[in-house]
Design an enzyme around this catalytic site. Structure first.
Site, PDB file in Angstrom:
ATOM      1  N   ARG A 251      12.045 -27.208 -62.167  1.00  0.00           N
ATOM      2  CA  ARG A 251      12.067 -28.420 -61.354  1.00  0.00           C
ATOM      3  C   ARG A 251      12.661 -29.658 -62.012  1.00  0.00           C
ATOM      4  O   ARG A 251      13.201 -30.504 -61.306  1.00  0.00           O
ATOM      5  CB  ARG A 251      10.648 -28.690 -60.826  1.00  0.00           C
ATOM      6  CG  ARG A 251      10.261 -27.713 -59.724  1.00  0.00           C
ATOM      7  CD  ARG A 251       8.775 -27.671 -59.483  1.00  0.00           C
ATOM      8  NE  ARG A 251       8.060 -26.984 -60.542  1.00  0.00           N
ATOM      9  CZ  ARG A 251       6.764 -26.687 -60.512  1.00  0.00           C
ATOM     10  NH1 ARG A 251       6.039 -27.040 -59.479  1.00  0.00           N
ATOM     11  NH2 ARG A 251       6.192 -26.043 -61.511  1.00  0.00           N
TER      12      ARG A 251
ATOM     13  N   LYS B  53       7.597 -10.156 -63.720  1.00  0.00           N
ATOM     14  CA  LYS B  53       6.262 -10.081 -64.349  1.00  0.00           C
ATOM     15  C   LYS B  53       5.504  -8.826 -63.931  1.00  0.00           C
ATOM     16  O   LYS B  53       4.423  -8.902 -63.331  1.00  0.00           O
ATOM     17  CB  LYS B  53       5.431 -11.319 -63.996  1.00  0.00           C
ATOM     18  CG  LYS B  53       5.981 -12.635 -64.514  1.00  0.00           C
ATOM     19  CD  LYS B  53       5.010 -13.767 -64.261  1.00  0.00           C
ATOM     20  CE  LYS B  53       5.521 -15.106 -64.736  1.00  0.00           C
ATOM     21  NZ  LYS B  53       6.658 -15.626 -63.982  1.00  0.00           N
TER      22      LYS B  53
ATOM     23  N   LYS C 146      17.340 -17.841 -64.294  1.00  0.00           N
ATOM     24  CA  LYS C 146      16.194 -16.952 -64.082  1.00  0.00           C
ATOM     25  C   LYS C 146      16.034 -16.738 -62.580  1.00  0.00           C
ATOM     26  O   LYS C 146      15.957 -17.692 -61.810  1.00  0.00           O
ATOM     27  CB  LYS C 146      14.925 -17.579 -64.661  1.00  0.00           C
ATOM     28  CG  LYS C 146      13.692 -16.692 -64.487  1.00  0.00           C
ATOM     29  CD  LYS C 146      12.521 -17.234 -65.281  1.00  0.00           C
ATOM     30  CE  LYS C 146      11.774 -18.332 -64.562  1.00  0.00           C
ATOM     31  NZ  LYS C 146      11.013 -17.872 -63.379  1.00  0.00           N
TER      32      LYS C 146
ATOM     33  N   ASP D  39      12.806 -12.247 -63.616  1.00  0.00           N
ATOM     34  CA  ASP D  39      11.395 -12.532 -63.921  1.00  0.00           C
ATOM     35  C   ASP D  39      10.504 -11.993 -62.799  1.00  0.00           C
ATOM     36  O   ASP D  39      10.208 -12.693 -61.844  1.00  0.00           O
ATOM     37  CB  ASP D  39      11.263 -14.061 -64.082  1.00  0.00           C
ATOM     38  CG  ASP D  39       9.831 -14.569 -64.039  1.00  0.00           C
ATOM     39  OD1 ASP D  39       8.925 -13.808 -64.442  1.00  0.00           O
ATOM     40  OD2 ASP D  39       9.624 -15.725 -63.621  1.00  0.00           O
TER      41      ASP D  39
ATOM     42  N   THR E 178       1.743 -20.768 -68.665  1.00  0.00           N
ATOM     43  CA  THR E 178       1.735 -22.184 -69.080  1.00  0.00           C
ATOM     44  C   THR E 178       0.968 -23.071 -68.094  1.00  0.00           C
ATOM     45  O   THR E 178       0.740 -24.238 -68.359  1.00  0.00           O
ATOM     46  CB  THR E 178       3.178 -22.716 -69.233  1.00  0.00           C
ATOM     47  OG1 THR E 178       3.900 -22.413 -68.027  1.00  0.00           O
ATOM     48  CG2 THR E 178       3.881 -22.088 -70.408  1.00  0.00           C
TER      49      THR E 178
ATOM     50  N   ASP F 116       1.085  -3.197 -63.820  1.00  0.00           N
ATOM     51  CA  ASP F 116       0.567  -2.091 -63.009  1.00  0.00           C
ATOM     52  C   ASP F 116       0.242  -0.930 -63.953  1.00  0.00           C
ATOM     53  O   ASP F 116       0.315  -1.105 -65.181  1.00  0.00           O
ATOM     54  CB  ASP F 116       1.625  -1.697 -61.956  1.00  0.00           C
ATOM     55  CG  ASP F 116       1.000  -1.082 -60.703  1.00  0.00           C
ATOM     56  OD1 ASP F 116       0.027  -0.305 -60.836  1.00  0.00           O
ATOM     57  OD2 ASP F 116       1.483  -1.366 -59.599  1.00  0.00           O
TER      58      ASP F 116
HETATM   59  O1  LIG Z   1       7.579 -15.961 -66.904  1.00  0.00           O
HETATM   60  C1  LIG Z   1       7.923 -17.121 -66.643  1.00  0.00           C
HETATM   61  O2  LIG Z   1       9.107 -17.393 -66.517  1.00  0.00           O
HETATM   62  C2  LIG Z   1       6.886 -18.173 -66.613  1.00  0.00           C
HETATM   63  C3  LIG Z   1       5.771 -17.958 -67.397  1.00  0.00           C
HETATM   64  C4  LIG Z   1       4.851 -18.992 -67.608  1.00  0.00           C
HETATM   65  O3  LIG Z   1       3.881 -18.860 -68.364  1.00  0.00           O
HETATM   66  N1  LIG Z   1       5.056 -20.171 -66.968  1.00  0.00           N
HETATM   67  C5  LIG Z   1       6.117 -20.396 -66.133  1.00  0.00           C
HETATM   68  O4  LIG Z   1       6.236 -21.514 -65.608  1.00  0.00           O
HETATM   69  N2  LIG Z   1       7.035 -19.381 -65.918  1.00  0.00           N
HETATM   70  C6  LIG Z   1       8.160 -19.600 -64.979  1.00  0.00           C
HETATM   71  O5  LIG Z   1       8.984 -20.670 -65.448  1.00  0.00           O
HETATM   72  C7  LIG Z   1       9.412 -21.495 -64.377  1.00  0.00           C
HETATM   73  C8  LIG Z   1       8.969 -22.919 -64.645  1.00  0.00           C
HETATM   74  O6  LIG Z   1       9.403 -23.770 -63.627  1.00  0.00           O
HETATM   75  P1  LIG Z   1       9.206 -25.350 -63.694  1.00  0.00           P
HETATM   76  O7  LIG Z   1       7.751 -25.619 -63.902  1.00  0.00           O
HETATM   77  O8  LIG Z   1       9.698 -25.814 -62.367  1.00  0.00           O
HETATM   78  O9  LIG Z   1      10.053 -25.853 -64.850  1.00  0.00           O
HETATM   79  C9  LIG Z   1       8.866 -20.895 -63.090  1.00  0.00           C
HETATM   80  O10 LIG Z   1       9.892 -20.128 -62.500  1.00  0.00           O
HETATM   81  C10 LIG Z   1       7.742 -19.985 -63.544  1.00  0.00           C
HETATM   82  O11 LIG Z   1       7.624 -18.830 -62.742  1.00  0.00           O
END
Ligand SMILES: O=C(O)c1cc(=O)[nH]c(=O)n1[C@@H]1O[C@H](COP(=O)(O)O)[C@@H](O)[C@H]1O
Length: 238
Positions: free
Chosen positions: A214, A61, A32, A59, A122, A64
């Site tokens: 992470r 998002k 991603k 990604d 999330t 607009d």
């Molecule tokens: O759209 C996303 O990818 C996304 C949506 C969401 O609700 N929560 C979320 O954490 N993400 C993405 O998913 C990844 C999670 O990263 P970690 O928390 O490091 O595993 C990040 O790049 C966020 O931008």
């Protein structure tokens, strides 16, 4: 078919991104690319990753007015990425426009990138949603509402937490994609994520794809951590 484990390449620069990808040798991944890298390097970062044969979820998002999202998606459709996303909160008209832009911008002979909508991030709790967004009810109700709106607009699925997946599949159907970030190993730090789940839970609850950042990218040995998450996600010893 294998359900994807999508690695979130949330790195501050190209050098760190290349160093990370080199750890995987020739292994084909699904990664991603988010705002952090794309806003600095633009389409060049996508070309670099695609040249190595990896699948790409771009990604950004988008959120607009419909016309702006449509034209932006028209451009993104030419980048040869596999998956893109918008915020469902932008509304049904915006999501329909996103899809029109993608269809119009996909080069002849190529497959249209799939398009999914973010429901409730999330990192959001019920309290935040109720008090800051002034949306009443439970997170699950809000996510399900956005998922229905997304499906009506013709998009391919949603981003949600693992905990909302079974209700979505039950109400909307198994063909509607559920992509879930907020994945952590049982002993792992949760950071800014609030609605987290382990890869095993995601597998058991029927998630279509997990997004892991992470837990892999910040690990001492990212390759080993990747294998550990993959084993848990696929439920087999690799
Ligand atoms: O759209 C996303 O990818 C996304 C949506 C969401 O609700 N929560 C979320 O954490 N993400 C993405 O998913 C990844 C999670 O990263 P970690 O928390 O490091 O595993 C990040 O790049 C966020 O931008």
């Amino acid at each position: 078919m294998r359900k994807p484990l999508i690695i979130a390449l949330d790195f501050p620069n190209m050098e760190k991104t290349k160093h990370f990808l080199d750890l995987f040798g020739g292994e084909q991944l699904v990664v991603k690319v988010g705002m952090e890298l794309y806003y600095q390097y633009g389409p060049g970062i996508i070309d670099y990753i695609k040249e190595q044969g990896h699948g790409v979820f771009l990604d950004l998002k988008l959120h607009d007015i419909p016309n702006t999202v449509k034209q932006a998606m028209r451009g993104l459709a030419g980048l040869n990425v596999d998956l893109v996303n918008v915020h469902a909160a932008g509304g049904a008209n915006m999501m329909e426009a996103a899809l029109e832009g993608l269809v119009a911008g996909t080069p002849a002979g190529q497959e249209r990138p799939r398009c999914i909508a973010v429901t409730q991030l999330t990192s959001t709790t019920k309290e935040q949603m109720n008090e800051e967004q002034r949306i009443i009810g439970s997170i699950e109700e809000s996510v399900l509402h956005y998922a229905r709106l997304t499906e009506c607009a013709g998009l391919d699925g949603v981003v949600c937490s693992t905990h909302e997946v079974s209700r979505i599949h039950e109400r909307i159907g198994k063909g509607f994609l559920t992509v879930t970030p907020g994945i952590r190993m049982a002993e792992g730090e949760t950071h800014d994520q609030k609605r987290v789940a382990t890869p095993e839970q995601a597998r058991r609850l029927g998630t279509d794809a997990i997004v892991v950042g992470r837990s892999i990218t910040a690990a001492e040995n990212p390759y080993q951590s990747y294998k550990k998450v993959l084993e848990a996600w696929e439920g087999v010893k690799i």
